[in-house]
Structure formats: C-alpha cells, structure tokens
Design an enzyme around this catalytic site. Sequence first.
Site, short mmCIF file in Angstrom:
data_model
loop_
_atom_site.label_atom_id
_atom_site.label_comp_id
_atom_site.label_asym_id
_atom_site.label_seq_id
_atom_site.Cartn_x
_atom_site.Cartn_y
_atom_site.Cartn_z
N GLU A 285 -5.47 -7.90 -1.44
CA GLU A 285 -6.27 -7.77 -0.21
C GLU A 285 -7.69 -7.44 -0.58
O GLU A 285 -7.93 -6.58 -1.44
CB GLU A 285 -5.73 -6.63 0.68
N GLU B 233 0.77 -1.23 0.00
CA GLU B 233 0.00 0.00 0.00
C GLU B 233 0.81 1.30 0.00
O GLU B 233 0.74 2.08 0.96
CB GLU B 233 -1.01 -0.02 1.16
C1 BGC Z 1 -3.46 -3.52 6.77
C2 BGC Z 1 -4.28 -4.07 7.89
C3 BGC Z 1 -5.71 -3.66 7.77
C4 BGC Z 1 -6.22 -3.97 6.40
C5 BGC Z 1 -7.62 -3.47 6.21
C6 BGC Z 1 -4.06 -3.89 5.49
O1 BGC Z 1 -3.27 -3.43 4.46
O2 BGC Z 1 -2.18 -4.02 6.83
O3 BGC Z 1 -3.74 -3.68 9.10
O4 BGC Z 1 -6.47 -4.37 8.71
O5 BGC Z 1 -5.38 -3.41 5.41
O6 BGC Z 1 -7.71 -2.12 6.49
#
Ligand code: BGC
Length: 363
Positions: free
Chosen positions: A301, A182
């Site tokens: 993700e 990110e």
């Molecule tokens: C973060 C997490 C977070 C998730 C959703 C991820 O990139 O590392 O800590 O829970 O995003 O926000």
Amino acid sequence: MFCVKKVSLYLAVGFFLILAVSCVSAEVSKEAVVKKTSLASLTLRRSGPDPFEQNKRLGKGINLGNALDAPNEGEWGVTLKEEYFKIIKDAGFDSVRIPCRWSNHALKEKPYTIDPNFFNRVDWAIENAIKNDLYVMLNVHHYLEMNSNPNGNSERFLGLWQQIAEHYKSYPDSVLFELLNEPDKTLTAERWNDLLRKALAVVRISNPHRTVVIEPTGAGAIYLLRKLDIPEDDRNIIVSVHYYMPMNFTHQGAEWAGEKSKEWLGTTWTGEQRQKQAIRMDFKKAAAWAKKCNRPINLGEFGAYEKADMDSRVRWTTYVAKMAIDNGWSFHYWEFCSGFGAYDPEKNAWREPLLKALIPPGK
Ligand code: BGC
C-alpha cells in the site's frame, strides 16, 4: 546349508539393490541432462514457485480497496464491476490486491463458518482477475479485533485461514495469500511472530506450494522489519510493507486519521531533495533487510488522499513508485477508485497524471 542359504539371500538382495540404485540414478542423470535441472531448481520445484519470480509477476499492481474490505461491499461507495479488471489490465497493471473483510462474514463462534455468499463474491473477483491475466494478492483485511484483542481472536483468525486456504487450494499459482493486513497495536511483534507461524502452518496443510505474503507490525512499517521473524525454512514467502510517509501529507483531511488530520490540510510535497532523501533512506533500510534475509519485498500500500493537491500527489506517487521499481519490489497502489483513486468511477476514466505516475509510459 544355513550359511549358504543366507549368503545367496544376501547376494540376491544386494543384486536387486544395485540394480534399483543404478536404474534410479540413470533416470535422475537422464532427467538432469534432458531438463538441465540444477539441484537448486529441484529444491524450488518441491517447495513451489520461486518467490522472487512471483514478486516480478506481481509487478505493478493496484488495490481494489474500499469494496470487499468495507463492512459490506458497497457501504464505502465501491461495488466491484466486471469491467474494472479489464480496465486495470489494459492500463498496464500486472496484479490486483483484493482486500477482504472475512471477519464480518463469518460466525463469531466455532467453527467460524464463512458465509458462502461472501465466498462466491470473492471467487467472482479472483476469477475475473485471472480471466484478465492479472496476478492476485488475496488477504484478510480490517480484522480490527486482531489488533485490539489478539488473544481473543487468534483461534478465529486461524479458523478463517483454514477455510480460505482449503477453498482456494486448487487455484493457480497466480493467486497469493497475504496473512493479515497491517498487524498493529496490541498485536505486538512478539505475538505476531508466534501467530504468523501458526497461520502459515494452517495454510501449508492445504497449500504447500502457495506463495504467502507477510507484513511486519506497525501496520507494515519498514522500521519494524527487524522484529519480523518468519520461518527460515519456508522460502515461498514475500514480505510486504506499507508506505504513507510523511503522514501529514498523505493523510491530510483523512476522516479516519483523527482530528489532527484537519490541521495537516494544505501540506504539499514538492519533491525537494530533503523530502526525497527521507523516502530514499526508508527504502534503503527495507532493501538492506531484504538482502540480509534474502526475501523479496512488496510495497502493498502507498498513496496520498484526495484532499492533498493533485500536483503534490502525482510527484509523491511518481517518486515512491520509482523507488519501489528501482529496488526491484512489486507494488500495489492504494487504491483504484475511492478516496485515493487513480481511477475516477464517475467519469469512467483514469486520472491520467496518477496513472502515469504508476505506469510510466513506455515501461
Ligand atoms: C486501510 C484503508 C485506508 C488506507 C489508508 C488501508 O490499510 O484499509 O481503509 O484508507 O489504509 O489509510
């Protein structure tokens, strides 16, 4: 006399050259016939595995989140256990993404030495994944200072990658490196494009054939793919996006998402046409970019937090996973056994509806 000597020298050299060339071409054509190799596959063999094939092998995956990406493993409630890898494999997953907070386990000053104990722990995790025939996406996660002060941290970031790449250079092709989780905020697309080239160059010194994964800025935002600029001549790359839209649904009540997330509590996702259409359109944009740039896509993700109602979470997760599969992307659900968890570590059991959303039975 001089001329005769020169001519015979030329003749001899010429003869050997012809002999050498015909031997080499005979070998090459023999090899080409025997192995039926095309020029294209020869090129690929030289630069490493085909990233589209690698992406297929990543397939359906899950993030081992909130463990090695916590400030220290265990501080966010997750300590990886050996059995987790088998549980994940047996459930039908193909790969794990292992988020790692290297920046908390390395010297702040040059040469930014990474704590050998942390390396040992990450080695253990990767080796357990390999033992269970799971592909691995290893990354640099939660290096938050990269987003708030990229200039002050770039050298250290490259120093970390130099060590990580060197350390895992002899690991199999099934281990992929993701440069940074990110990239966001002051790490703008312009800065990131410059830095990712440098990081890739560092990785390529020790890992010329490693498949590398790269996210666009905006925390892996689809709409910022258009600003991502990766070296054209490096084809062994998978591009990864993150997807949590709509945020007021997926991040309702998420403590780290600020005060407003409390107001989002109770938001549902019913799967009506307009909601599906919004997701479909986002994925279409990413797919169009991927086609234009001829890059495979990973959805690194996606997930909905536990404060949302389970039925909505299952509907949303089913739809997003399906969109990824239909587009030929690999995916990694966020995450295994914490706040978004598809697995309940207290009951030692999968939350079946979520698991089914990710691994539809019979697929
Ligand atoms: C973060 C997490 C977070 C998730 C959703 C991820 O990139 O590392 O800590 O829970 O995003 O926000």
